[in-house]
Design a protein around this motif. Sequence first.
Motif, short mmCIF file in Angstrom:
data_model
loop_
_atom_site.label_atom_id
_atom_site.label_comp_id
_atom_site.label_asym_id
_atom_site.label_seq_id
_atom_site.Cartn_x
_atom_site.Cartn_y
_atom_site.Cartn_z
N CYS A 114 14.72 27.48 -34.79
CA CYS A 114 13.40 27.97 -35.19
C CYS A 114 13.51 28.86 -36.43
O CYS A 114 12.67 28.79 -37.33
CB CYS A 114 12.75 28.75 -34.05
SG CYS A 114 12.15 27.73 -32.69
N HIS A 301 8.33 25.20 -33.11
CA HIS A 301 9.38 24.84 -32.15
C HIS A 301 10.01 23.53 -32.61
O HIS A 301 9.30 22.66 -33.13
CB HIS A 301 8.77 24.68 -30.75
CG HIS A 301 9.77 24.63 -29.64
ND1 HIS A 301 10.53 23.51 -29.37
CD2 HIS A 301 10.13 25.56 -28.71
CE1 HIS A 301 11.32 23.75 -28.33
NE2 HIS A 301 11.11 24.99 -27.92
N PRO A 302 11.31 23.34 -32.45
CA PRO A 302 11.94 22.07 -32.83
C PRO A 302 11.35 20.88 -32.10
O PRO A 302 11.28 19.77 -32.65
CB PRO A 302 13.41 22.28 -32.46
CG PRO A 302 13.60 23.75 -32.42
CD PRO A 302 12.29 24.31 -31.96
N ASN A 303 10.93 21.09 -30.86
CA ASN A 303 10.35 20.02 -30.05
C ASN A 303 9.26 20.62 -29.15
O ASN A 303 9.52 20.96 -28.00
CB ASN A 303 11.42 19.33 -29.20
CG ASN A 303 10.90 18.06 -28.55
OD1 ASN A 303 9.69 17.84 -28.48
ND2 ASN A 303 11.80 17.22 -28.06
N PRO A 304 8.04 20.78 -29.66
CA PRO A 304 6.98 21.44 -28.90
C PRO A 304 6.72 20.82 -27.53
O PRO A 304 6.34 21.53 -26.60
CB PRO A 304 5.75 21.29 -29.81
CG PRO A 304 6.32 21.18 -31.18
CD PRO A 304 7.58 20.40 -31.02
N ASN A 316 5.56 21.46 -34.91
CA ASN A 316 6.94 21.04 -35.11
C ASN A 316 7.35 21.30 -36.56
O ASN A 316 6.54 21.80 -37.37
CB ASN A 316 7.15 19.57 -34.71
CG ASN A 316 6.32 18.60 -35.55
OD1 ASN A 316 6.04 18.86 -36.73
ND2 ASN A 316 5.95 17.48 -34.97
N GLU A 317 8.57 20.95 -36.90
CA GLU A 317 9.08 21.26 -38.24
C GLU A 317 8.26 20.62 -39.35
O GLU A 317 7.89 21.29 -40.33
CB GLU A 317 10.54 20.82 -38.37
CG GLU A 317 11.15 21.12 -39.72
CD GLU A 317 12.65 20.84 -39.79
OE1 GLU A 317 13.23 21.05 -40.87
OE2 GLU A 317 13.22 20.43 -38.75
#
Length: 340
Positions: A114, A301-304, A316-317
Amino acid sequence: MKILLNKLASQNEIADLVTVLDAHKLFFNVDQSSPVTTISVVGDPQVMTELKLENLEFVERIEPIKVSYKLVSREFRQDDTIVDVNGVKIGGDEPFITMAGPCSVETEAQIFECARIAAEGGAKILRGGAFKPRTSPYAFQGLEELGLKYMRKAADKYHLQVITEVMDEAHLDMVAHYTDIIQVGARNMQNFKLLQAIGKTKMPVALKRGIAGTIDEWLNAAEYIAAEGNMNIIFVERGIRTYETATRNTLDLSAVPVIQKLSHFPIIVDPSHGVGIREFIEPLALASEAVGASGMIVEIHPNPEQAWSDGQQTLNELEFKQMMKKLAVIEEAILKIKEI
């Protein structure tokens, strides 16, 4: 009260008066931006009465500060307060500042990822919850001090500042040790003992608006912090509860210009909690900058879909970085508007 000096007041006389006010431990602000020097003073009414400042030859007149949130108000200080977080400046004409990170710190790897996303996207401050107030007692409550350690390490690696929430006085020293901005959550906006304790730290504090808090109540909550000598306050509009059910909360963007009119402290916006739905975060973030907010705090978050809390309101990113590019365009447009 506001002390209005006459045009004959010398700089030596003003300096002597300031020395007296300081010696009596009164809060004061000197404004010499206009031909008439004004010194705003807040403190023990008995002390101010005993000083008999109205009898000084260079005092033209004395006026009351009418609002109850005296130190927080524009009546006390006319120019904008810039909150300096280790070189990251928030408020006034400073650039729009983004705070980004997950709702909660889950693992060391997750918060480091994050922090990378936040830094690469242009954020200056890493947000994350180590202590999580949850509606259900069975929901994830946070990693506590371990989460704080993870967040501090991740922020330091990517040259970010840290903002995190403190839940109560018992954890204040611990949170203050690891963080750069202490966040007061919506549930604690009127936890006056906690606000006073935070005021004594003199640390930057982000004061979120209560879920049903009026602007007047919000300003007075800030006064509890300022009255302890902490003049590093950041207001955070995070949405209020209304009759509307289409979104998690109703984001009150009108609070931005209202707070800016009534207070000298900066205000930022939290579009994640303000709407609670991922697809609406970007337009509200853009609107927040357009309406004049000094920054925003947003959840990433990298993977919500696998987030342990509030994944439905987390970017996400790719979504975050696209939004940040659009915010840069809005900022350029605002600079051109100011030139008109």
